[in-house]
Design a protein around this motif. Structure first.
Motif, PDB file in Angstrom:
ATOM      1  N   GLN A 308       0.841  -1.197   0.000  1.00 27.82           N
ATOM      2  CA  GLN A 308       0.000   0.000   0.000  1.00 27.82           C
ATOM      3  C   GLN A 308       0.874   1.244   0.000  1.00 27.82           C
ATOM      4  N   LYS A 309       0.720   2.098  -0.990  1.00 27.73           N
ATOM      5  CA  LYS A 309       1.446   3.356  -1.072  1.00 27.73           C
ATOM      6  C   LYS A 309       0.574   4.492  -0.505  1.00 27.73           C
ATOM      7  N   PRO A 310       1.192   5.599  -0.087  1.00 24.39           N
ATOM      8  CA  PRO A 310       0.394   6.654   0.551  1.00 24.39           C
ATOM      9  C   PRO A 310      -0.594   7.345  -0.375  1.00 24.39           C
ATOM     10  N   MET A 311      -0.292   7.370  -1.675  1.00 27.15           N
ATOM     11  CA  MET A 311      -1.182   8.002  -2.651  1.00 27.15           C
ATOM     12  C   MET A 311      -0.976   7.353  -4.017  1.00 27.15           C
ATOM     13  N   PRO A 312      -1.956   7.448  -4.903  1.00 25.92           N
ATOM     14  CA  PRO A 312      -1.755   6.988  -6.282  1.00 25.92           C
ATOM     15  C   PRO A 312      -0.663   7.805  -6.964  1.00 25.92           C
ATOM     16  N   ASN A 313      -0.146   7.289  -8.056  1.00 25.83           N
ATOM     17  CA  ASN A 313       0.916   7.983  -8.775  1.00 25.83           C
ATOM     18  C   ASN A 313       0.384   8.539 -10.086  1.00 25.83           C
ATOM     19  N   ALA A 314       0.980   9.650 -10.513  1.00 25.72           N
ATOM     20  CA  ALA A 314       0.542  10.302 -11.749  1.00 25.72           C
ATOM     21  C   ALA A 314       1.007   9.553 -12.989  1.00 25.72           C
ATOM     22  N   GLN A 315       2.010   8.681 -12.855  1.00 29.70           N
ATOM     23  CA  GLN A 315       2.566   7.991 -14.013  1.00 29.70           C
ATOM     24  C   GLN A 315       1.613   6.937 -14.563  1.00 29.70           C
ATOM     25  N   TYR A 316       0.983   6.160 -13.679  1.00 29.54           N
ATOM     26  CA  TYR A 316       0.166   5.033 -14.139  1.00 29.54           C
ATOM     27  C   TYR A 316      -1.304   5.066 -13.693  1.00 29.54           C
ATOM     28  N   THR A 317      -1.596   5.667 -12.541  1.00 33.67           N
ATOM     29  CA  THR A 317      -2.947   5.500 -11.980  1.00 33.67           C
ATOM     30  C   THR A 317      -4.044   6.129 -12.834  1.00 33.67           C
ATOM     31  N   PRO A 318      -3.868   7.344 -13.384  1.00 34.40           N
ATOM     32  CA  PRO A 318      -4.931   7.834 -14.280  1.00 34.40           C
ATOM     33  C   PRO A 318      -5.156   6.917 -15.473  1.00 34.40           C
ATOM     34  N   SER A 349       3.484  17.291   6.968  1.00 29.44           N
ATOM     35  CA  SER A 349       3.580  17.820   8.335  1.00 29.44           C
ATOM     36  C   SER A 349       2.297  18.445   8.844  1.00 29.44           C
ATOM     37  N   THR A 350       1.355  18.776   7.969  1.00 24.34           N
ATOM     38  CA  THR A 350       0.123  19.422   8.414  1.00 24.34           C
ATOM     39  C   THR A 350      -1.084  18.778   7.748  1.00 24.34           C
ATOM     40  N   ALA A 351      -2.224  18.924   8.398  1.00 21.08           N
ATOM     41  CA  ALA A 351      -3.468  18.394   7.833  1.00 21.08           C
ATOM     42  C   ALA A 351      -3.808  19.087   6.519  1.00 21.08           C
ATOM     43  N   THR A 352      -3.545  20.390   6.434  1.00 18.23           N
ATOM     44  CA  THR A 352      -3.835  21.122   5.197  1.00 18.23           C
ATOM     45  C   THR A 352      -3.028  20.570   4.041  1.00 18.23           C
ATOM     46  N   GLN A 353      -1.741  20.301   4.272  1.00 17.87           N
ATOM     47  CA  GLN A 353      -0.912  19.716   3.223  1.00 17.87           C
ATOM     48  C   GLN A 353      -1.423  18.343   2.823  1.00 17.87           C
ATOM     49  N   ALA A 354      -1.826  17.548   3.813  1.00 18.89           N
ATOM     50  CA  ALA A 354      -2.281  16.192   3.518  1.00 18.89           C
ATOM     51  C   ALA A 354      -3.558  16.201   2.699  1.00 18.89           C
ATOM     52  N   TRP A 355      -4.535  17.014   3.099  1.00 19.68           N
ATOM     53  CA  TRP A 355      -5.806  17.046   2.370  1.00 19.68           C
ATOM     54  C   TRP A 355      -5.639  17.680   0.991  1.00 19.68           C
ATOM     55  N   THR A 356      -4.757  18.666   0.881  1.00 16.19           N
ATOM     56  CA  THR A 356      -4.500  19.271  -0.427  1.00 16.19           C
ATOM     57  C   THR A 356      -3.848  18.262  -1.360  1.00 16.19           C
ATOM     58  N   CYS A 357      -2.866  17.516  -0.844  1.00 15.65           N
ATOM     59  CA  CYS A 357      -2.245  16.448  -1.630  1.00 15.65           C
ATOM     60  C   CYS A 357      -3.291  15.429  -2.049  1.00 15.65           C
ATOM     61  N   TRP A 358      -4.148  15.042  -1.121  1.00 16.73           N
ATOM     62  CA  TRP A 358      -5.204  14.045  -1.366  1.00 16.73           C
ATOM     63  C   TRP A 358      -6.097  14.462  -2.529  1.00 16.73           C
ATOM     64  N   MET A 374      -7.248  12.786  -5.904  1.00 11.52           N
ATOM     65  CA  MET A 374      -8.583  12.237  -6.127  1.00 11.52           C
ATOM     66  C   MET A 374      -9.308  12.957  -7.265  1.00 11.52           C
ATOM     67  N   GLN A 375      -9.071  14.265  -7.412  1.00  7.24           N
ATOM     68  CA  GLN A 375      -9.691  14.982  -8.521  1.00  7.24           C
ATOM     69  C   GLN A 375      -9.174  14.470  -9.858  1.00  7.24           C
ATOM     70  N   ASP A 376      -7.874  14.154  -9.925  1.00 12.64           N
ATOM     71  CA  ASP A 376      -7.305  13.600 -11.159  1.00 12.64           C
ATOM     72  C   ASP A 376      -7.992  12.287 -11.534  1.00 12.64           C
ATOM     73  N   LEU A 377      -8.261  11.462 -10.535  1.00 16.47           N
ATOM     74  CA  LEU A 377      -8.855  10.152 -10.808  1.00 16.47           C
ATOM     75  C   LEU A 377     -10.322  10.272 -11.191  1.00 16.47           C
ATOM     76  N   PRO A 393     -12.212   7.620  -0.858  1.00 21.76           N
ATOM     77  CA  PRO A 393     -11.855   7.386   0.543  1.00 21.76           C
ATOM     78  C   PRO A 393     -11.315   8.647   1.203  1.00 21.76           C
ATOM     79  N   GLY A 394     -11.044   8.563   2.513  1.00 27.29           N
ATOM     80  CA  GLY A 394     -10.462   9.680   3.246  1.00 27.29           C
ATOM     81  C   GLY A 394      -8.980   9.494   3.478  1.00 27.29           C
ATOM     82  N   LEU A 395      -8.469  10.108   4.540  1.00 26.39           N
ATOM     83  CA  LEU A 395      -7.061  10.012   4.920  1.00 26.39           C
ATOM     84  C   LEU A 395      -6.874   8.934   5.991  1.00 26.39           C
ATOM     85  N   ALA A 396      -5.624   8.810   6.463  1.00 26.30           N
ATOM     86  CA  ALA A 396      -5.284   7.919   7.577  1.00 26.30           C
ATOM     87  C   ALA A 396      -5.782   6.501   7.321  1.00 26.30           C
ATOM     88  N   TYR A 397      -5.415   5.964   6.167  1.00 33.87           N
ATOM     89  CA  TYR A 397      -5.855   4.634   5.758  1.00 33.87           C
ATOM     90  C   TYR A 397      -7.377   4.571   5.673  1.00 33.87           C
TER      91      TYR A 397
END
Length: 516
Positions: A308-318, A349-358, A374-377, A393-397
């Motif tokens: 399990q990786k922390p997020m999908p990747n732009a190379q293959y997941t779309p 390091s912050t919730a804002t960074q995590a949700w923005t990345c998500w 998630m928007q990309d997908l 899904p959400g964060l934190a697994y």
């Protein structure tokens, strides 16, 4: 879930007790000789320490309006946290609710219903006055809810109006559910079928497609024949979630030829067909993906889709979702679950960074590959023309939905629901947290617990989860329909003929009781 072990998620909640009260407010425009300009019904539908849920229904008793604005002031410092059925804003005590695009037309005698969640301290008196389009309404009726809420939660779940206009008008008697697996749509905060009947997704996960192929052992863990699928249906399950592997589907050459590409895709299509043939909903879900991550909570150092990786990747997941959506877009009975268990919160390091990345992906702090958000997908799926139900899904697994509503991706098909996972060892694993973080999401969109489970070899924990979800008409799927044991992960069965473990007995008996 990780194919074992899984890690604890991070989330906290506050205690919630529910209470109910209602009041009616009737207003009359200044100088009106006959009917008042508007009638407003204000109700506190649920109240707990420090918070409450309310509803407003405004009736236009004057000439037809093309756009409307309802105004009032809270008398005791109450603060709106979020609202639906209109655009909510607050400045000091003054609250304004304006129409959405879909409910802008308010004819003579027509009603508009909105809802909100707000905070309170001390007392929670009702607003004393309302205006419609700036015209004051005279208050007539009780204005103050009880100051001491009951200590016992109501037996009936709270209800809230849909955030978008229902696609099927209410009928009496209720619509008859379609036979077999439905084509699912989102109507307000419910799943509905082609007839407009409300549906719940209740069933199991069928693990194997995410790890067997990339490990070189096959495609499924155990049989995927008709008998094994029939055994799931015999539990009275109506949904099967099928975890997949990105590299195996796309045919990357690190996977053995017999387990990748067309062979893998055909095997998935065959299992999906068997699930549908038994009247159950297949949920195809992306579990393991490409991308090297060695940071906090890393499951492996491998760049390949072996954990399990922390997020999908732009190379293959779309590309994966473009292919999967094209494969199933002509069958809206198939549900698409975008990504198993994001955890960018462990890397940033912050919730804002995590949700923005998500949501947005790109270059995310702590993650060494370019991320697909998630928007990309969602965009990749919808670009194919697929209208299938999509789960996000959400964060934190997937155990944290605390800011899901704030950051949720935009879906042009308006067929998007929230996915959540819970195990007894997660942080958000009690009713207090569920009331505090899940209930607001479930009030706005359909909510599916895509994985529920426990590592105790029993079912006391999932019994609590199922009760909380049953009380609110929500959906859940047990992890997992595999013959493992408590040391390697929660397993529902000891044999693919459906013989349950002690843990599985709890889910099986509960599903059968729901349909008896």
């Amino acid at each position: 879930m990780r194919h074992p072990p899984r890690l604890t998620a991070l989330l906290a909640g506050a205690a919630v007790t529910l209470a109910s009260t209602a009041l009616a407010v009737v207003g009359t425009a200044s100088g009106a000789a006959a009917a008042p300009v508007c009638t407003v019904e204000y109700s506190v539908t649920n109240q707990w320490t420090g918070g409450f849920q309310g509803a407003l229904t405004v009736t236009n008793n004057s000439t037809a309006l093309n756009g409307w604005s309802l105004g009032f002031s809270f008398p005791a410092g109450q603060q709106v946290g979020q609202g639906w059925g209109g655009k909510w804003s607050q400045s000091g005590a003054a609250v304004t609710v304006t129409n959405e695009s879909w409910n802008a037309q308010l004819g003579a005698g027509a009603k508009a219903t909105t809802g909100f969640i707000a905070s309170w301290t001390g007392t929670n008196p009702a607003p004393a006055a309302f205006t419609l389009g700036g015209v004051p309404c005279v208050v007539d009726g009780p204005t103050t809810p009880p100051t001491t809420p009951p200590t016992t939660p109501p037996t009936d779940p709270p209800t809230t109006p849909p955030t978008t206009p229902p696609t099927t008008p209410p009928t009496s008697p209720p619509p008859t559910p379609v036979t077999g697996a439905p084509e699912l749509s989102v109507t307000g905060n419910k799943f509905t079928d082609q007839n407009g009947a409300v549906r719940r997704l209740l069933g199991v996960n069928r693990s194997g497609g995410e790890f067997m192929c990339v490990q070189g052992y096959g495609i499924w863990d155990g049989p995927a024949d008709d008998a094994s699928v029939r055994a799931i249906a015999d539990w009275k399950a109506n949904t099967v979630r099928i975890p997949l592997n990105e590299e195996c589907w796309l045919g990357l050459d690190n996977v053995k030829p017999e387990y990748r590409g067309a062979n893998y895709v055909d095997a998935v299509k065959d299992l999906v067909s068997k699930v549908l043939a038994h009247g159950m909903t297949p949920v195809v879900e992306l579990h393991w993906t490409h991308g090297q991550y060695t940071g906090n909570s890393s499951g492996c150092a491998d760049v390949h889709a072996t954990c399990q990786k922390p997020m999908p990747n732009a190379q293959y997941t779309p590309a994966f979702w473009t292919s999967v959506a094209n494969t199933f877009k002509n069958d809206r009975r198939v549900v698409l679950d975008l990504f198993n268990e994001p955890y960018p919160d462990r890397a940033t390091s912050t919730a804002t960074q995590a949700w923005t990345c998500w949501r947005d992906g790109g270059t995310c702090p702590g993650i060494g590959y370019e991320v697909a958000g998630m928007q990309d997908l969602v965009d990749a799926v919808r670009a194919t023309g697929a209208k299938n139900l999509v789960l996000v899904p959400g964060l934190a697994y997937s155990n944290d939905l605390s800011q899901w509503l704030t950051y949720r991706p935009t879906d042009p098909a308006e067929n998007l629901a929230a996915a959540w996972h819970v195990y007894n060892f997660n942080t958000c694993a009690d009713e207090t947290c569920w009331n505090n973080t899940l209930a607001p999401v479930a009030a706005r969109v359909p909510l599916l617990a895509g994985e529920i489970g426990e590592n105790t070899c029993g079912h006391a924990f999932i019994d609590r989860v199922m009760k909380w979800f049953d009380d609110r008409g929500l959906s859940y799927l047990g992890w997992t329909w595999n013959t493992w044991n408590c040391n390697s992960g929660p397993a529902l069965i000891t044999s693919y003929d459906g013989t349950p473990t002690a843990f599985g007995t709890g889910l099986r008996d509960h599903l059968r009781a729901l349909t008896s």
